[in-house]
Design an enzyme around this catalytic site. Structure first.
Site, PDB file in Angstrom:
ATOM      1  N   LYS A  83      49.061 -18.344 -22.410  1.00 51.22           N
ATOM      2  CA  LYS A  83      48.149 -17.496 -21.634  1.00 51.22           C
ATOM      3  C   LYS A  83      48.683 -17.379 -20.207  1.00 51.22           C
ATOM      4  O   LYS A  83      48.931 -18.391 -19.543  1.00 51.22           O
ATOM      5  CB  LYS A  83      46.784 -18.193 -21.639  1.00 51.22           C
TER       6      LYS A  83
HETATM    7  C1  E4P Z   1      38.733 -17.307 -21.961  1.00 56.45           C
HETATM    8  O1  E4P Z   1      39.824 -16.958 -22.302  1.00 56.45           O
HETATM    9  C2  E4P Z   1      38.270 -17.223 -20.562  1.00 56.45           C
HETATM   10  O2  E4P Z   1      39.051 -18.026 -19.746  1.00 56.45           O
HETATM   11  C3  E4P Z   1      36.823 -17.595 -20.490  1.00 56.45           C
HETATM   12  O3  E4P Z   1      36.126 -16.882 -21.507  1.00 56.45           O
HETATM   13  C4  E4P Z   1      36.197 -17.369 -19.135  1.00 56.45           C
HETATM   14  O4  E4P Z   1      34.810 -17.565 -19.243  1.00 56.45           O
HETATM   15  P1  E4P Z   1      33.856 -17.797 -17.968  1.00 56.45           P
HETATM   16  O5  E4P Z   1      33.793 -16.542 -17.196  1.00 56.45           O
HETATM   17  O6  E4P Z   1      32.539 -18.163 -18.558  1.00 56.45           O
HETATM   18  O7  E4P Z   1      34.484 -18.917 -17.181  1.00 56.45           O
END
Ligand code: E4P
Length: 219
Positions: A83
């Site tokens: 990622k």
């Molecule tokens: C997933 O890939 C993201 O990092 C995550 O869904 C972010 O979520 P949040 O906005 O609740 O931190």
């Protein structure tokens, strides 16, 4: 639509992995920090437990650092997806990693044009953060719809991974908007099957069967 679990916590993941309904996992540095564990060690365990894609996020922000951390993370297991952030260096690294056969999830997407650029860089997944878009008074689901249209207009195969999901309505709307995947926190995953009429209906069926002595012979 595939459902990924948004967690780096092996105990939480174990609780739902048995259902066979978890198609993959996404983690990020904040989720990793919450566990207090070594990130690589946790990812090794998660990747063994869930056969689908497991997103592992780099911490570097420069091209060389992202590439080197991405290569390290990709070595953890064959189902690791690296990622990277949606920046110029992140997209350059995305192109390089994708060229090496690594699956890449481009994260922190907040605009349709960002998503188009990630697709051009060869991203396997794009992560639009719908909850955070809603939080600032904009239309998170509109973002998913716009990305879907752009990807379909030009035949981009990058999968739309709806992220920052806060509740069941987000899951419903993401599915209707044509997201390929929604990554959801364990609390939302647990609530996916909730409906008061299901509980009420089941209680009535069982009460009627008990009253009349209905049985399933042979069990
Ligand atoms: C997933 O890939 C993201 O990092 C995550 O869904 C972010 O979520 P949040 O906005 O609740 O931190």
């Amino acid at each position: 639509m595939k459902i990924f679990l948004d967690s780096a916590d092996i105990k939480e993941i174990r609780e739902f992995a048995d259902s066979g309904l978890v198609d993959g996992i996404t983690t990020n540095p904040s989720l990793a920090a919450k566990t207090g564990r070594d990130y690589v060690e946790a990812l090794e365990e998660i990747a063994k437990l869930v056969p689908g894609s497991v997103s592992a996020e780099v911490l570097a922000t420069d091209f060389d650092g992202i590439l080197s951390q991405g290569r390290r993370l990709a070595k953890i297991a064959s189902n690791i997806t690296v990622k990277v952030p949606l920046t110029w260096d992140g997209l350059k690294a995305c192109r390089a990693l994708a060229g090496e056969g690594t699956t890449v999830n481009v994260t922190l997407c907040f605009s349709p044009v960002q998503a188009m650029m990630a697709a051009k860089a060869g991203a396997t997944y794009i992560s639009p953060f719908i909850g955070r878009v809603d939080d600032v008074g904009e239309d998170g689901m509109g973002l998913i719809r716009d990305i879907r249209t752009i990807y379909d207009n030009y035949g981009f195969t990058t999968q739309i991974l709806a992220a920052s999901v806060r509740h069941i309505m987000h899951v419903r709307e993401a599915a209707l908007a044509g997201a390929d995947i929604a990554t959801i926190p364990p609390s939302v995953f647990k609530s996916l099957l909730n409906h008061p009429l299901t509980d009420k209906g089941l209680a009535a069926f069982l009460a009627d069967a008990q009253k009349a002595g209905v049985k399933i012979r042979g069990t």
